[in-house]
Design a protein around this motif. Sequence first.
Motif: not given
Length: 353
Positions: A28-45
């Motif tokens: 979830s993001r508000w403009g350019e601000v990340a509200l919740t943490r996320w990383r690109e991980d296509p294996t484990c997601d």
Amino acid sequence: MEARSPRTHLLSNGSYSVMLTAAGSGYSRWGEVALTRWREDPTCDPWGYYVFLRDVVDGRVWSAGYQPVGCQPDSYEAAFFEDRAQITRRDGPILTSTEILVSPEDDAEVRRLTVTNEGNRTREIELTTYAEVVLAAPAADSAHPAFSKLFVQTEFIADSGTLLATRRVRDSGEPQVWVALISALEGEAIGGLQFETDRARFLGRGHELRNAVSIVDARPLSNTAGTVLDPVLALRRRVKIAPGETARIAFWLGAGASRAAVLALVDKYRGAAAFERTQRLARAHAEAQLRTLGLGVDEARQFQRIANRVLYADSSLRAPRDILDKNQLGQSVLWALGISGDLPIVLVSIDRE
């Protein structure tokens, strides 16, 4: 053809955005601000804003999506529409449907779970949210996550059952960011609302999110807030569902530039009727947007598929090795064009003017 990366869907009102994978992860993001943490991980997601479910009697645990628990459901379907995303799964006699929408009129999202008991005995189901709080630019959080976490403070307002989080500003010119998490229950509640803001307490020593002690060991949440080393937003509600009956619970997450702004969102969305209103507005907004852009539903889906390739690196789209080897200029040739080359590039070929 088997997908090389998780299937994604984007929802936005122009300022507040949600990305969701078919397994229930995302950000979830508000403009350019990340509200919740996320990383690109296509294996484990394994990154996202999740809801856990636990049968209080038999101790069985699952999640609203496939992630993060990863237990195999009896049936599972993720459906993506222009105005919403919906994940439906069956686990024994419990049917769970999760609808995710972004409000067109406010910077807020809702995840409403509809839990139906198709068994022959009354069930007590515990529902617990989990989201790692960022409140900073994604790049800054990725570069220095431990440092970034030190500036987040949390607060709980008992009267409205609201969990707040904000980032302490380091200089007077830095904009403020606040988020609020609330729940609205339609059903028979058991016990009171519980909350947690400390990730270490939620997970427990030596545990990960998949087997967090707060979930698998049925440990009560600590009901503490303030300044913590690793902040999360976790709310817990317990509901009793008779045979053949249904309970609904909506978890609202909203963002604003001040404490007063997010508390205004709390007052607006804490009622049970708020979801139906947002659902109608989101549908109308999506239809109007497609008309304005002159797009059909199939074309909109195509853009979602392109976004999927931008969010997750896909080597199948790269040129053959013999062509790549001919590149003698390197990434720096893009700089004169105002393109860094650090992010994926979508090349559009125009058929006609």
